[in-house]
Scaffold this motif. Structure first.
Motif, PDB file in Angstrom:
ATOM      1  N   PRO A 255     -79.170 -44.027   9.199  1.00  7.22           N
ATOM      2  CA  PRO A 255     -79.580 -43.653  10.553  1.00  7.22           C
ATOM      3  C   PRO A 255     -78.695 -42.589  11.198  1.00  7.22           C
ATOM      4  O   PRO A 255     -79.139 -41.903  12.109  1.00  7.22           O
ATOM      5  CB  PRO A 255     -79.512 -44.968  11.335  1.00  7.22           C
ATOM      6  CG  PRO A 255     -78.787 -45.929  10.481  1.00  7.22           C
ATOM      7  CD  PRO A 255     -78.919 -45.466   9.075  1.00  7.22           C
ATOM      8  N   ASN A 256     -77.459 -42.446  10.735  1.00  2.00           N
ATOM      9  CA  ASN A 256     -76.572 -41.461  11.363  1.00  2.00           C
ATOM     10  C   ASN A 256     -76.366 -40.241  10.471  1.00  2.00           C
ATOM     11  O   ASN A 256     -75.343 -39.557  10.565  1.00  2.00           O
ATOM     12  CB  ASN A 256     -75.228 -42.101  11.699  1.00  2.00           C
ATOM     13  CG  ASN A 256     -74.523 -42.608  10.446  1.00  2.00           C
ATOM     14  OD1 ASN A 256     -75.089 -42.545   9.356  1.00  2.00           O
ATOM     15  ND2 ASN A 256     -73.313 -43.099  10.598  1.00  2.00           N
ATOM     16  N   ASP A 259     -74.960 -36.829  11.706  1.00  3.53           N
ATOM     17  CA  ASP A 259     -73.871 -36.847  12.680  1.00  3.53           C
ATOM     18  C   ASP A 259     -72.833 -35.746  12.399  1.00  3.53           C
ATOM     19  O   ASP A 259     -72.419 -35.570  11.252  1.00  3.53           O
ATOM     20  CB  ASP A 259     -73.182 -38.210  12.676  1.00  3.53           C
ATOM     21  CG  ASP A 259     -72.359 -38.422  13.928  1.00  3.53           C
ATOM     22  OD1 ASP A 259     -72.909 -38.956  14.910  1.00  3.53           O
ATOM     23  OD2 ASP A 259     -71.168 -38.029  13.934  1.00  3.53           O
ATOM     24  N   GLU A 270     -68.755 -45.184   4.147  1.00  2.00           N
ATOM     25  CA  GLU A 270     -69.266 -45.817   5.360  1.00  2.00           C
ATOM     26  C   GLU A 270     -70.274 -46.912   5.020  1.00  2.00           C
ATOM     27  O   GLU A 270     -70.330 -47.954   5.669  1.00  2.00           O
ATOM     28  CB  GLU A 270     -69.928 -44.752   6.234  1.00  2.00           C
ATOM     29  CG  GLU A 270     -70.496 -45.291   7.515  1.00  2.00           C
ATOM     30  CD  GLU A 270     -70.951 -44.180   8.444  1.00  2.00           C
ATOM     31  OE1 GLU A 270     -71.262 -43.078   7.957  1.00  2.00           O
ATOM     32  OE2 GLU A 270     -70.989 -44.428   9.663  1.00  2.00           O
ATOM     33  N   ARG A 501     -67.477 -41.135  14.745  1.00  3.73           N
ATOM     34  CA  ARG A 501     -68.778 -40.889  14.144  1.00  3.73           C
ATOM     35  C   ARG A 501     -69.734 -41.972  14.664  1.00  3.73           C
ATOM     36  O   ARG A 501     -69.337 -43.139  14.812  1.00  3.73           O
ATOM     37  CB  ARG A 501     -68.632 -40.982  12.623  1.00  3.73           C
ATOM     38  CG  ARG A 501     -69.894 -40.708  11.843  1.00  3.73           C
ATOM     39  CD  ARG A 501     -69.560 -40.664  10.343  1.00  3.73           C
ATOM     40  NE  ARG A 501     -70.740 -40.847   9.536  1.00  3.73           N
ATOM     41  CZ  ARG A 501     -71.560 -39.847   9.178  1.00  3.73           C
ATOM     42  NH1 ARG A 501     -71.297 -38.604   9.560  1.00  3.73           N
ATOM     43  NH2 ARG A 501     -72.625 -40.097   8.446  1.00  3.73           N
ATOM     44  N   THR A 502     -70.986 -41.604  14.945  1.00  2.00           N
ATOM     45  CA  THR A 502     -71.969 -42.604  15.376  1.00  2.00           C
ATOM     46  C   THR A 502     -72.060 -43.673  14.294  1.00  2.00           C
ATOM     47  O   THR A 502     -72.256 -43.349  13.131  1.00  2.00           O
ATOM     48  CB  THR A 502     -73.361 -41.957  15.535  1.00  2.00           C
ATOM     49  OG1 THR A 502     -73.211 -40.792  16.320  1.00  2.00           O
ATOM     50  CG2 THR A 502     -74.335 -42.921  16.187  1.00  2.00           C
ATOM     51  N   LEU A 504     -73.513 -46.953  12.000  1.00  2.00           N
ATOM     52  CA  LEU A 504     -74.827 -47.272  11.430  1.00  2.00           C
ATOM     53  C   LEU A 504     -75.591 -48.228  12.337  1.00  2.00           C
ATOM     54  O   LEU A 504     -76.817 -48.217  12.368  1.00  2.00           O
ATOM     55  CB  LEU A 504     -74.645 -47.897  10.039  1.00  2.00           C
ATOM     56  CG  LEU A 504     -74.088 -46.927   9.005  1.00  2.00           C
ATOM     57  CD1 LEU A 504     -73.641 -47.659   7.734  1.00  2.00           C
ATOM     58  CD2 LEU A 504     -75.125 -45.857   8.669  1.00  2.00           C
ATOM     59  N   SER A 505     -74.859 -49.081  13.055  1.00  2.00           N
ATOM     60  CA  SER A 505     -75.505 -49.972  14.030  1.00  2.00           C
ATOM     61  C   SER A 505     -74.438 -50.475  14.981  1.00  2.00           C
ATOM     62  O   SER A 505     -73.251 -50.160  14.818  1.00  2.00           O
ATOM     63  CB  SER A 505     -76.169 -51.159  13.324  1.00  2.00           C
ATOM     64  OG  SER A 505     -75.198 -52.167  13.071  1.00  2.00           O
TER      65      SER A 505
END
Ligand SMILES: Nc1nc2c(c(=O)[nH]1)N[C@H]1C(S)=C(S)[C@@H](COP(=O)(O)O)O[C@H]1N2
Ligand SMILES: [Mo]
Length: 559
Positions: A255-256, A259, A270, A501-502, A504-505
């Motif tokens: 999802p990221n 980024d 990650e 960093r954004t 994953l959840s």
């Protein structure tokens, strides 16, 4: 062995008339090594219990929690200190070695005691033929049989056969020890005139015994290793596939993916490849559950009890997905008992919705195939729809070692609260402490807010506007509370904010990065973080027991 040799008696020359302790230890080692190899082979070929693992598992369950924790801590410290590799994999191997060594030492001790008792006993040698050996074998074999029966959940054979096999094997082992004793112990009255002519002196006899037992040991271990079915790890590939197309998520699926904050080179991945996910549990070998016959009963204080198949769970409920960072409460600061993957399962809120919970239904008692258990509060379930009965990781069925077919996910809690290999759920009124809580670990086991430096990437220095920068990076994690800020301090200087960093959840770790303006010399980097509510992590250095490690992680570099 030729029957004639059973009557041959050794005539002592320089040696004392009776076998001494060193001989007894040697005989105990040789015989028990052979016995271990035979157990190993029988396990590999027909799934009879491998008793060293059973005894170790039994000890893990029955020794006081403090002793076990001390053992685990020591093991983790040794593995980390000597950099032996990935902690959870090395720990399992170490457990296996400890288990086998334990059986060898037990066998040696028992044979030594046996030799000493025999040396001092007055019985006529006629009576010594077989009975003392049977007694020796039974004395060790019966307790081991009882222990194995109470802990072994991996044996593929029926309990009665297992019991007969274990006691029978130990009795043969005892008889062999007795026979060797009889051969070695010189009793002058019985010595036959031609004993010497048969050429059996103590040393060459022991050599023969050594040769025979070594042959059994090597052949048993070798054949066993060769014939062994695939290890549970590789059986993962045989586990039923939910989506045959699913190959696991690729970086671009995450999802990221776009980024702008790239992890500093050397930061841990990650998204942990499932094969590299850490693994911690209480058994030498994970339980292997048959998918076809598997049924999950959910019973107790409900109007409509359920008995669910795996297909029911996968097909009759809405799948929920969550990227999750799971950590073991034993993880040391900066350790590797923490991993991230995507979990799929069924929300407990949905599962319980139609069951007609009674008014006094307050907890779920969860039982696992390995004897593990935990209690989950229904209040907590009602507060958090993410609490799930999970059946997939990374879009594939749970690996066997990670809990196939079902495990529980509870955001914000350490792994110890989250049973794998679930076999039964009972709705109850009273709270009962779970497996690790009974052993002195934190009852809530809420994940600590921590941050870790994974890398000071001295080989990835970049240059901007005439200045060199060293990428520094790692992870920050605060359970389900999120991370709002990460700060780095160099050589006790000011705390400076890192890039985030954004994640994953909202329940995964956050990758941070700090590009440090290069300065030559030796430097110490420190990191700290703030959770989603702005609460700063504890800077107090504390070990894992009982509530999870805290403190400031630091790393040094020479530039
Ligand atoms: N049935 C069972 N569930 C268990 C355990 C166990 O020993 N048996 N260990 C717990 C602990 S201490 C941790 S940290 C996590 C680890 O999950 P993993 O091995 O899949 O990483 O599982 C938890 N669930
Ligand atoms: Mo754990």
């Amino acid at each position: 062995m030729a029957t004639t040799s059973t009557t041959a008696k050794f005539i002592p020359r320089d040696d004392p008339a009776q076998p001494g302790i060193i001989t007894a230890v040697l005989v105990g080692l040789m015989l028990t090594a052979a016995l271990t190899a035979v157990f190993f082979l029988a396990d590999a070929v027909i799934g009879l219990p491998f008793v060293p693992f059973d005894v170790l598992d039994w000890m893990a369950r029955n020794l006081p929690g403090g002793v076990i924790t001390f053992g685990i801590d020591t093991m983790v410290a040794v593995i980390t200190g000597f950099q032996l590799g990935e902690t959870s994999a090395v720990a399992k191997t170490a457990e296996h070695l400890i288990a086998v060594t334990g059986l060898l030492l037990t066998g040696i001790a028992a044979v030594t005691v046996f030799f000493l008792v025999m040396n001092n006993s007055q019985h006529a040698s006629e009576q010594r033929r077989i009975l003392p050996g049977v007694i020796l074998g039974a004395a060790v074999g019966i307790p081991v049989m009882l222990i194995s029966g109470s802990t072994n959940f991996t044996a593929a054979t029926p309990p009665l056969l297992n019991a007969a096999w274990i006691v029978g094997a130990f009795i043969l082992w005892g008889i062999a020890a007795n026979w060797i004793y009889a051969q070695l112990s010189a009793s002058h009255e019985n010595a036959m005139p031609d004993a010497h002519a048969e050429g059996i002196d103590r040393r060459s006899f022991l050599l023969k015994v050594g040769g025979a037992t070594a042959t059994i040991t090597v052949a048993g271990a070798g054949l066993g290793a060769f014939l062994r079915p695939p290890t549970p790890e590789s059986q993962v590939a045989l586990a039923p596939i939910i989506d045959p197309e699913a190959q696991g998520l690729r970086p671009e699926d995450l999802p990221n993916a776009g980024d702008p904050v790239e992890p500093a080179p050397g930061t841990r991945p990650e998204y942990t490849p499932v094969a590299d996910h850490y693994r911690i549990d209480i058994s030498a070998r994970p339980p292997v559950i048959d998918e076809e016959s598997y049924l999950l009963p959910i019973t107790g204080l409900v109007d409509n009890p359920l008995v669910l198949t795996l297909a029911d769970i996968r097909e009759n409920y809405k799948p929920v997905e969550q990227f999750v960072t799971l950590s073991c409460i034993s993880n040391n600061l900066g350790g590797d008992l923490i991993s991230t993957t995507k979990w799929t399962g069924v929300s407990f809120q949905e599962l319980l919705a139609d069951m007609g919970l009674h008014e006094n239904a307050h907890y779920l008692r969860i039982t696992s195939a390995d004897g593990f258990d935990e209690t989950l509060s229904i209040d907590l379930i009602n507060q958090d729809e993410r609490i799930m009965l999970a059946y997939a990781w990374d879009d594939a069925p749970l690996p066997i070692r990670n809990g196939f077919p079902l495990r529980i996910y509870i955001p914000d809690r350490f792994g110890m609260k989250q049973p794998k290999w679930i076999t039964e759920i009972e709705v109850v009124e009273e709270y009962i402490e779970g497996y690790w809580v009974r052993r002195g670990w934190d009852e809530i086991a809420r994940m600590q807010t921590t941050s870790v430096i994974d890398t000071i990437a001295t080989d990835a220095i970049s240059r901007r506007e005439g200045q060199f920068f060293v990428p520094v990076g790692g992870i920050a994690h605060a359970g389900a509370r999120g991370i709002s800020k990460v700060e780095v301090s160099v050589d006790d200087g000011e705390w400076q904010e890192a890039l985030l960093r954004t994640p994953l959840s909202d329940t995964t770790w956050v990758i941070w990065r700090f590009d440090w303006p290069f300065e030559e010399g030796d430097h110490t980097f420190r990191v700290r973080t703030y959770d989603g509510n702005g609460t700063r992590q504890s800077e107090q250095s504390r070990g894992a027991r009982p509530s999870g490690a805290t403190g400031i992680h630091s790393m040094r570099a020479s530039l």
